[in-house]
Each structure stands twice: as structure tokens, then as C-alpha cells.
Write a protein that holds these residues in place. Structure first.
Motif, PDB file in Angstrom:
ATOM      1  N   GLY B 306     -88.912  13.498  48.329  1.00  0.00           N
ATOM      2  CA  GLY B 306     -89.029  12.835  49.614  1.00  0.00           C
ATOM      3  C   GLY B 306     -89.685  11.470  49.563  1.00  0.00           C
ATOM      4  O   GLY B 306     -90.103  10.940  50.586  1.00  0.00           O
ATOM      5  N   ARG B 307     -89.781  10.896  48.360  1.00  0.00           N
ATOM      6  CA  ARG B 307     -90.392   9.565  48.250  1.00  0.00           C
ATOM      7  C   ARG B 307     -89.317   8.498  48.416  1.00  0.00           C
ATOM      8  O   ARG B 307     -88.132   8.756  48.263  1.00  0.00           O
ATOM      9  N   ASN B 308     -89.747   7.292  48.726  1.00  0.00           N
ATOM     10  CA  ASN B 308     -88.815   6.174  48.809  1.00  0.00           C
ATOM     11  C   ASN B 308     -88.914   5.342  47.534  1.00  0.00           C
ATOM     12  O   ASN B 308     -89.843   4.565  47.375  1.00  0.00           O
ATOM     13  N   PRO B 309     -87.954   5.497  46.638  1.00  0.00           N
ATOM     14  CA  PRO B 309     -88.069   4.811  45.343  1.00  0.00           C
ATOM     15  C   PRO B 309     -87.418   3.432  45.336  1.00  0.00           C
ATOM     16  O   PRO B 309     -86.790   3.052  44.350  1.00  0.00           O
ATOM     17  N   ALA B 310     -87.569   2.661  46.412  1.00  0.00           N
ATOM     18  CA  ALA B 310     -86.863   1.373  46.491  1.00  0.00           C
ATOM     19  C   ALA B 310     -87.226   0.456  45.320  1.00  0.00           C
ATOM     20  O   ALA B 310     -86.350  -0.172  44.718  1.00  0.00           O
ATOM     21  N   GLN B 311     -88.516   0.401  44.987  1.00  0.00           N
ATOM     22  CA  GLN B 311     -88.951  -0.472  43.887  1.00  0.00           C
ATOM     23  C   GLN B 311     -88.417   0.011  42.544  1.00  0.00           C
ATOM     24  O   GLN B 311     -87.889  -0.764  41.752  1.00  0.00           O
ATOM     25  N   GLU B 312     -88.583   1.298  42.305  1.00  0.00           N
ATOM     26  CA  GLU B 312     -88.157   1.864  41.021  1.00  0.00           C
ATOM     27  C   GLU B 312     -86.641   1.729  40.869  1.00  0.00           C
ATOM     28  O   GLU B 312     -86.135   1.441  39.784  1.00  0.00           O
ATOM     29  N   ALA B 313     -85.919   1.951  41.985  1.00  0.00           N
ATOM     30  CA  ALA B 313     -84.458   1.829  41.930  1.00  0.00           C
ATOM     31  C   ALA B 313     -84.057   0.398  41.587  1.00  0.00           C
ATOM     32  O   ALA B 313     -83.120   0.167  40.814  1.00  0.00           O
ATOM     33  N   ALA B 314     -84.782  -0.577  42.134  1.00  0.00           N
ATOM     34  CA  ALA B 314     -84.475  -1.982  41.825  1.00  0.00           C
ATOM     35  C   ALA B 314     -84.709  -2.265  40.343  1.00  0.00           C
ATOM     36  O   ALA B 314     -83.926  -2.981  39.702  1.00  0.00           O
ATOM     37  N   VAL B 315     -85.768  -1.694  39.774  1.00  0.00           N
ATOM     38  CA  VAL B 315     -86.056  -1.890  38.351  1.00  0.00           C
ATOM     39  C   VAL B 315     -84.915  -1.330  37.495  1.00  0.00           C
ATOM     40  O   VAL B 315     -84.417  -1.990  36.581  1.00  0.00           O
ATOM     41  N   VAL B 316     -84.473  -0.113  37.819  1.00  0.00           N
ATOM     42  CA  VAL B 316     -83.416   0.512  37.011  1.00  0.00           C
ATOM     43  C   VAL B 316     -82.112  -0.268  37.148  1.00  0.00           C
ATOM     44  O   VAL B 316     -81.400  -0.497  36.169  1.00  0.00           O
ATOM     45  N   LYS B 317     -81.809  -0.696  38.350  1.00  0.00           N
ATOM     46  CA  LYS B 317     -80.557  -1.429  38.546  1.00  0.00           C
ATOM     47  C   LYS B 317     -80.585  -2.760  37.801  1.00  0.00           C
ATOM     48  O   LYS B 317     -79.600  -3.155  37.192  1.00  0.00           O
ATOM     49  N   ASP B 318     -81.727  -3.433  37.828  1.00  0.00           N
ATOM     50  CA  ASP B 318     -81.828  -4.712  37.129  1.00  0.00           C
ATOM     51  C   ASP B 318     -81.663  -4.510  35.614  1.00  0.00           C
ATOM     52  O   ASP B 318     -80.888  -5.214  34.962  1.00  0.00           O
ATOM     53  N   LEU B 319     -82.363  -3.527  35.066  1.00  0.00           N
ATOM     54  CA  LEU B 319     -82.240  -3.248  33.622  1.00  0.00           C
ATOM     55  C   LEU B 319     -80.826  -2.786  33.283  1.00  0.00           C
ATOM     56  O   LEU B 319     -80.257  -3.165  32.260  1.00  0.00           O
ATOM     57  N   THR B 367     -77.984  -8.650  44.669  1.00  0.00           N
ATOM     58  CA  THR B 367     -77.859  -9.483  43.466  1.00  0.00           C
ATOM     59  C   THR B 367     -79.099  -9.328  42.594  1.00  0.00           C
ATOM     60  O   THR B 367     -80.147  -8.881  43.042  1.00  0.00           O
ATOM     61  N   ARG B 368     -78.917  -9.737  41.350  1.00  0.00           N
ATOM     62  CA  ARG B 368     -80.040  -9.677  40.396  1.00  0.00           C
ATOM     63  C   ARG B 368     -81.272 -10.390  40.972  1.00  0.00           C
ATOM     64  O   ARG B 368     -82.395  -9.890  40.878  1.00  0.00           O
ATOM     65  N   GLU B 369     -81.041 -11.563  41.588  1.00  0.00           N
ATOM     66  CA  GLU B 369     -82.171 -12.358  42.073  1.00  0.00           C
ATOM     67  C   GLU B 369     -82.877 -11.666  43.235  1.00  0.00           C
ATOM     68  O   GLU B 369     -84.107 -11.705  43.340  1.00  0.00           O
ATOM     69  N   ILE B 370     -82.080 -11.037  44.103  1.00  0.00           N
ATOM     70  CA  ILE B 370     -82.678 -10.304  45.228  1.00  0.00           C
ATOM     71  C   ILE B 370     -83.485  -9.116  44.699  1.00  0.00           C
ATOM     72  O   ILE B 370     -84.603  -8.857  45.133  1.00  0.00           O
ATOM     73  N   LEU B 371     -82.915  -8.396  43.734  1.00  0.00           N
ATOM     74  CA  LEU B 371     -83.635  -7.243  43.172  1.00  0.00           C
ATOM     75  C   LEU B 371     -84.959  -7.680  42.546  1.00  0.00           C
ATOM     76  O   LEU B 371     -85.990  -7.032  42.720  1.00  0.00           O
ATOM     77  N   ARG B 372     -84.902  -8.785  41.829  1.00  0.00           N
ATOM     78  CA  ARG B 372     -86.138  -9.252  41.181  1.00  0.00           C
ATOM     79  C   ARG B 372     -87.153  -9.700  42.235  1.00  0.00           C
ATOM     80  O   ARG B 372     -88.362  -9.576  42.024  1.00  0.00           O
ATOM     81  N   GLY B 373     -86.645 -10.207  43.357  1.00  0.00           N
ATOM     82  CA  GLY B 373     -87.555 -10.536  44.458  1.00  0.00           C
ATOM     83  C   GLY B 373     -88.229  -9.285  44.998  1.00  0.00           C
ATOM     84  O   GLY B 373     -89.424  -9.291  45.307  1.00  0.00           O
ATOM     85  N   ILE B 374     -87.454  -8.204  45.092  1.00  0.00           N
ATOM     86  CA  ILE B 374     -88.015  -6.927  45.565  1.00  0.00           C
ATOM     87  C   ILE B 374     -89.074  -6.426  44.578  1.00  0.00           C
ATOM     88  O   ILE B 374     -90.147  -5.959  44.977  1.00  0.00           O
ATOM     89  N   ILE B 375     -88.769  -6.555  43.297  1.00  0.00           N
ATOM     90  CA  ILE B 375     -89.732  -6.120  42.279  1.00  0.00           C
ATOM     91  C   ILE B 375     -91.002  -6.977  42.376  1.00  0.00           C
ATOM     92  O   ILE B 375     -92.123  -6.463  42.332  1.00  0.00           O
TER      93      ILE B 375
END
Lengths: 361, 382
Positions: B306-319, B367-375
């Protein structure tokens, strides 16, 4: 219940490790890098019982899972703890698996190519000869542990201080990494058959698993220091961390730190099984993470991070050094690649899944 | 000590048992599908295939049974997803609804919406598309202009959605739009509507992509009447809802397996006499996949709890996107692709497709840049 108790013990240990390693300061790290033995620091580590963390409860350990024990090394890496903890933990594991008592004082393990050392029967005793370079902390070790093959069998050999001759040298990380040469008689009691799972290859992999955990800790620290610096350092009227160009670089650094952490989880879970492929994959990925992340940390720090005075290099030098210790990316990629290609096109995905099959166990 | 949490999920014997069933199903279903077509993976649309998956209970796996779901764990669902992707199964028809539309409706939808839509999604019969991007609102989602004006009994919708994946084959769109204020209000005044794409006034025009495929669309709304029952969640809460939807969108293994079929074809060609260079390159990529799986299963476990893994998901998608995108050039560096060579013909076709598709890997889903902004935001830098 036993698992839960083990988890709780593990959490307590992690807490006390954080406190202890955090109490060592930069003076302690520098002293060791200049060749001194950290007697006060080591005494505290021994008092905490950490050198026995990878040993079974019956053998004097805490009765925690190996992955929990290896997590201590992540914390040690995070603090660049100037003590031979990984080496002594590993030596004690090998000693106890072979039926020896655990070592008194600091100890280390020689990871050498097959055939680098030879055993010969000498009456009821043995004669051991051979040499190895880059043995971590050997000059300070009360006990040096080796795995030596003899007539198709592997033996664990225990060398007390003074048996081997040691020529001091330093590693990339400025830690002791000495040349060890031996040509001496050892008592029958110091040579015991190794459990069947121990081969030169599994020994190297197991040590690599410990290094990966140290790397994950060091890289987490590099990220923390670098993000902290980016938030503090003001140029053009604002913290440099407000610049998108810096933010994007730090996001890359964070991704590599996460990957290195994931690699450490894979390697720790594979330690007991001596799953060479899983540890190999983890070491490859951790090495690459270090190669990408350390330059970003230095770039963000600018000139100050290039000074001896700044602590950043304690961590980046260790990362650069540990990449190559216990098998580099090139070495372990070949091992993973051979197995993967042998699995074939249809077998490739099942192979990837099998490498991680018992993660989290 | 660490900015992001990637837990170590427990072993799931149920999930591993399921894996065998999924592999047997895929072996049968995909036996005549060549690798260069399987390379399209989750861009491959096949309604029959989706229906068969629905029959087996592999869509909406974690949802409550009362809505047609199967109440299985996130780790079991993860096994189905990764097996589908690694094999290059044509999952596009149901993928979006299973991944994000369904979970969004479960969380924010009305009881009526859940009852009418979710069971049909789970059966593999109802497909959804995402109504986020617009001509002037790509990465900057808050610049949305499509307007749903409240009128008697519902809304009148005007505007244009763009890059709508499989909009021309979908039954419903989850439309992100403005119900009050203007673009200068940014996150405020936005809402989400569940729109039946058969509604009069909607024109869907496919846009051919550079691979020659028609998968994305322009969807134009002209005075489209949408009943008030179509409102998802709360009026004006659209931004909060759409960001949770994006966390679902970015969380899965499709974010690193897009080029896996190509890697398998490389191994097929290399197998007899792999050079040392090739062995090292394959070993390195496999090492990446092992660790990406570890991180990605951690994200699945966060969702399970039940957690919101928005940050972790962005990390995995970027990698993951980096690895997906480097595979084509690694293949080129290891194998001489010569016209007319029987040995490399299928590898060449698969490579050709993947080279063309690769730019999208770091665009779709953020996009990669948006994801990195989220990170970077997660690091406390913004």
C-alpha cells in the motif's frame, strides 16, 4: 518466531554498528591509511562481537541470518570504518566451517588463483608454500586463512602470525594489501578438510559478496555527501543543487546508488548458497555503479572534492579500489556471460530468473 | 542512510508455481510468432490474446473478486508481467487498463464505474487508453487545456489529446482535463473523467510512428457530452489522482525489458563461438537485468504494502531505459550484420525494429529528464 527474533537482533546490531562506526573520525581513517594499526577502534569492534557475525550461534555468533551480518559491512562502508571487519568476519566463517575455533584478534583470508599455494605431507604435519599479493590487512592479522588444494581436495589452512613473511603494500584505497609468502611447516591441527562447497572460485565470490556490501554503503555515503554539498554550496546567488544540470547529474548518481544497493541485496542473499553467478552479477553491477557515480560526485564537488583535506576521497578511493578486488567487472562478466550464452536464446530469460530465484530468502 | 527504499521481497512459492503455467501458455501461443514481431512486446496489440489472458485470470490479478479480480498478490502479478514481457507477448490491448486504469478506478472510481468497467477489463474484453498528453501539454501535464465544462447532467468536453496509445482500439479513455480555471491555475481545477469513446463528437485519428506502426493517436473532442456519472473521484482532485496513476504507469518491468527479445536473439547467434568480448558484454547485460529485477520486485512489494513508490519507480525506469537503449548498439558492436546472411537474418530484423523503437523508451511514461527531476525532488533538491 526464530526469523522474527533474528530480524530484531539484526536491527539492534545495525543500530549499534551505526553508532560505533560513526564514532570513528577522519583522524582514525587517516592514521590507518598511513600504516598505523587502529588498536582502539578494533578493540571496540571486538567488544561489540562483530567479527563473529557470520559464525553460527553455536560457534559464538549472534544467530542472525548471513544477509543481516553482511549488512554490518554496508554500514562499515558507509563510514569508511578503518578496521579489517569484512576480512575477520570472513576468516572466522571459514575457520568455523572447517571446524576450527574462531580467530583471536584480527584475521584475513587469502584469495588466490588455484595452485598459488601447495601443501605437502611432512610426517604427521604439513609443509605449505606459495605466495600471494594484495592480501588485505595481512600485516596486522593474528591469523591468516587460506584455501589450498591438495590431491584433488581442498583444505583450510590456518597460519598464525609470524609463519608467513609479509611485505607491506597499500591498496588503491590506501588500505593494507600486503604480499604474503610462505614456505613453512604447519602442525596437523592447522590444516583441515574444507567443506565441499569451498573452491578457489566460491572463495573469491564469497569475498566479493562482502565487498559489494561495503561498496553499497560507500556509494550511499557518496550520494549523501554530494547532495548535502549541492544544497549548501552557493554560486550565482543560489545553491548549485537548484541548477537543473546538477539535479540531473545527482539523479543519475542516486540511480547508481540504488543499483549498487540492489546488487548488495542480491549478493548477500546468495552468500550462504555460494551462488557464484548471482554474486558475480552483483559485483559487475556494483563496479559499474561505482565507475559512473564517483566521477559525478567529484564533478559536483568541484576543486574542494579533489583535495586530500575533504573526506569525499575516503569513499571514492575505496569504491575505485573495491571494483577490482575479488574480481573486476571484466572477470565476473565473463563468468556470467559464459553461463548465459550456454543457456541459449530460449533459456536466457529462465536463466536471468534463476539467478535471482531465492532472493529475499 | 538511503534516500530511497527498495525492500527485499520474500520468496513467493505461489508465484513460482504460476510461472510454469505462464511459460506453458506462452510457448503454445507464441510458437509461430517470429522474434522481430515479438520485439514489439507490450506495443503488440492482439485482442484475442488479451481475452485468453482474461480467461486464465491473468488480468486484474490483484483486484477484489467482486470486481472481477482474483485477489492474488503483487508478486504473483509481477511474475505474469515479466514472463509476458520477456517472451515478447502482444499484451498492448489490456496492458494500460490492467496497469493503471483499473487500479485508478479501484482507488478513486465510483461504485457504479467499478462494477460496470472492472469486470470487463479483467475478462480481457474492455481496453482503456490514457488521456493525458496534449499538443501544448507533454511533459508539462499541468498545462492541460482540454476543458470539461459543467452543464446540466454532466460536462461538455472540448479539446485535443495527443499521443494516445491505442486510442483507436480502446473502449474507454481516462481523460485528464480542466473543469475550472485556466492553465495558469496549474494543478488546481483539474479532474478525471471516464469517457466512452463511442460518444458522439469524438474523432480519433491514428498517427503513424517512425517504425511505420499506427499505435498512437490524436483524439479530438468537439462539444462532447459526458454524463456526471463519468467523474472519477472528486471534482478538482485531478492532479493528485493523475500523479498516483503515473506511479502505477512507471512501476512495472516493462520499463527495462523492451529490448530483451533482441538480447535473446543475440545469444542465439553468438552461441556457437562467442568471443571473449561478446561473453563479457552479455554477462554485463545479464548482470544489469538481475539487479533491475531485484529493484523492480522491490517496487512491486511496496505496492503490495500500500505504499506509493513514485520515486523508486522513477529510479527503476530511468536505469531500465538506459539498458534497453544500449542493447541495439551492443549487438551491432558484436555481430557483423551482413545483408543476405542466413545466420543473422532474424537478428537483423529484430535489431532493425528495436533500433527504430528505442527512442520511445525514454519518452513514454515520462521522459528521462522529467523522471530525473522527480528523483531530484526526492533527494530534496527542489
Amino acid at each position: 518466531m526464530a526469523d522474527q527474533e533474528s530480524d530484531e537482533t539484526g536491527a539492534l546490531l545495525n543500530e549499534s554498528a551505526g553508532r560505533l562506526f560513526g564514532s570513528f573520525d577522519e583522524k582514525d581513517i587517516r592514521a590507518v591509511e598511513q600504516g598505523q594499526w587502529p588498536d582502539t577502534a578494533w578493540a571496540k569492534v571486538e567488544e561489540a562481537g562483530f567479527p563473529l557475525a557470520l559464525v553460527s550461534e553455536a560457534g559464538g555468533g549472534f544467530g542472525i541470518a548471513s544477509a543481516e551480518a553482511i549488512a554490518l559491512l554496508r554500514i562499515a562502508g558507509y563510514h569508511a570504518a578503518p578496521v579489517p571487519l569484512a576480512e575477520t568476519m570472513f576468516a572466522n566463517r571459514l575457520l568455523s566451517e572447517a571446524g576450527f575455533d574462531v580467530a583471536e584478534g584480527p584475521a584475513t583470508v587469502v584469495v588466490a588463483e588455484s595452485g598459488a599455494f601447495a601443501l605437502a605431507k611432512h610426517g604427521s604435519d604439513w609443509r605449505i608454500s606459495g605466495r600471494a599479493a594484495g592480501v588485505p590487512w595481512a600485516r596486522h592479522a593474528e591469523t591468516i586463512v587460506l584455501l589450498v588444494e591438495h590431491e584433488g581436495k581442498s583444505f583450510v589452512v590456518r597460519l598464525k602470525r609470524g609463519v608467513a613473511s609479509i611485505a607491506p603494500a597499500m591498496s588503491f584505497a590506501n588500505l593494507p594489501a600486503d604480499d604474503v609468502a610462505v614456505d613453512a611447516e604447519v602442525a596437523a591441527d592447522d590444516v583441515r578438510p574444507a567443506p565441499a562447497s569451498w573452491t578457489p572460485q566460491t572463495l573469491k565470490a564469497a569475498f566479493a559478496a562482502l565487498r559489494v556490501s561495503e561498496m553499497a554503503g560507500a556509494l550511499a555515503r557518496v550520494m549523501e555527501i554530494t547532495v548535502g554539498y549541492a544544497n549548501e554550496r552557493v554560486q550565482f546567488g543560489k545553491p548549485i543543487g537548484k541548477q537543473q544540470a546538477i539535479q540531473q547529474q545527482l539523479a543519475v548518481l542516486a540511480g547508481q546508488a540504488a543499483a549498487c544497493g540492489g546488487a548488495a541485496d542480491v549478493a548477500s542473499a546468495a552468500f550462504d548458497r555460494l551462488d557464484v553467478i548471482a554474486i558475480a552479477a552483483a559485483k559487475v553491477r556494483a563496479g559499474e555503479a561505482a565507475s559512473i557515480a564517483a566521477p559525478i560526485a567529484h564533478q559536483v564537488h568541484g576543486a574542494i572534492g579533489f583535495t586530500e583535506e575533504h573526506r569525499l576521497h575516503f569513499f571514492t578511493r575505496r569504491l575505485w579500489g573495491w571494483r577490482d578486488e575479488c574480481g573486476s567487472e571484466r572477470y565476473w562478466s565473463k563468468v556470467v556471460g559464459q553461463a548465459a550464452i550456454a543457456a541459449g536464446a530460449e533459456g536466457l530469460w529462465p536463466f536471468v530468473v534463476s539467478v535471482g530465484a531465492v532472493q529475499g530468502a | 542512510m538511503s534516500f530511497f527504499t527498495f525492500p527485499n521481497p520474500p520468496v513467493s512459492p505461489e508465484a513460482e508455481q504460476l510461472r510454469g503455467d505462464v511459460r506453458a501458455f506462452l510457448a503454445e501461443e507464441l510458437k509461430t510468432m517470429p522474434p522481430h514481431r515479438r520485439a514489439a512486446s507490450w506495443s503488440g496489440f492482439d485482442a484475442d490474446f488479451s481475452r485468453k489472458m482474461g480467461q486464465r485470470g491473468w488480468i486484474g490479478m490483484t483486484w477484489p473478486k467482486q470486481y472481477g479480480g482474483h485477489e492474488r498478490t503483487s508478486l504473483e502479478r509481477y511474475v505474469v508481467l515479466e514472463e509476458m514481457l520477456a517472451a515478447g507477448a502482444p499484451v498492448a490491448a489490456h496492458w494500460i487498463a490492467d496497469r493503471q486504469s483499473g487500479p485508478l478506478l479501484l482507488r478513486f472510481g465510483t461504485e457504479e464505474q467499478r462494477r460496470s468497467v472492472l469486470p470487463r477489463i479483467a475478462a480481457g474484453e474492455l481496453f482503456c487508453c490514457i488521456g493525458m498528453s496534449e499538443p501544448d501539454s507533454g511533459s508539462d501535464l499541468a498545462a492541460v487545456r482540454t476543458r470539461a465544462e459543467p452543464v446540466e447532467g454532466g460536462f461538455r468536453v472540448n479539446g485535443t489529446k495527443l499521443w494516445t496509445t491505442f486510442g483507436h482500439r480502446a473502449h474507454y479513455m481516462l481523460l485528464f482535463c480542466r473543469t475550472s480555471g485556466g492553465p495558469s491555475d496549474r494543478h488546481g481545477g483539474t479532474s478525471q473523467l471516464l469517457v466512452d469513446l463511442k460518444t458522439p463528437g469524438i474523432t480519433i485519428r491514428p498517427i503513424v510512428d517512425l517504425t511505420g506502426a499506427k499505435h498512437f493517436n490524436e483524439v479530438v473532442f468537439e462539444d462532447v457530452f459526458v454524463p456526471s456519472s463519468a467523474l472519477i473521484g472528486e471534482m478538482g482532485n485531478g492532479w493528485h489522482q493523475v500523479t498516483s496513476e503515473l506511479a502505477y504507469e512507471r512501476s512495472g518491468p516493462e520499463r527495462f525489458l523492451s529490448s530483451f527479445v533482441l538480447l535473446a536473439e543475440l545469444v542465439r547467434v553468438l552461441r556457437e563461438h562467442p568471443s571473449e568480448q561478446a561473453t563479457i558484454a552479455v554477462g554485463r547485460l545479464v548482470s544489469h537485468f538481475v539487479v533491475l529485477r531485484q529493484l523492480s520486485r522491490g517496487v512491486a512489494w511496496l505496492l503490495q504494502n500500500g505504499r506509493n513508490p513514485a520515486q523508486e519507480a522513477a529510479v527503476v525506469k530511468d536505469l531500465g531505459a538506459l539498458v534497453e537503449q544500449e542493447i541495439p548498439d551492443i549487438v551491432r558492436s558484436l555481430v557483423e550484420i551482413e545483408p543476405g546472411s542466413e545466420r543473422t537474418a532474424e537478428l537483423a530484423r529484430t535489431l532493425h525494429y528495436t533500433v527504430l523503437a528505442a527512442p520511445s523508451f525514454s519518452l513514454r511514461g515520462g521522459t528521462r529528464e522529467i523522471l530525473r527531476g522527480i528523483i531530484a525532488r526526492g533527494l530534496g533538491l527542489r
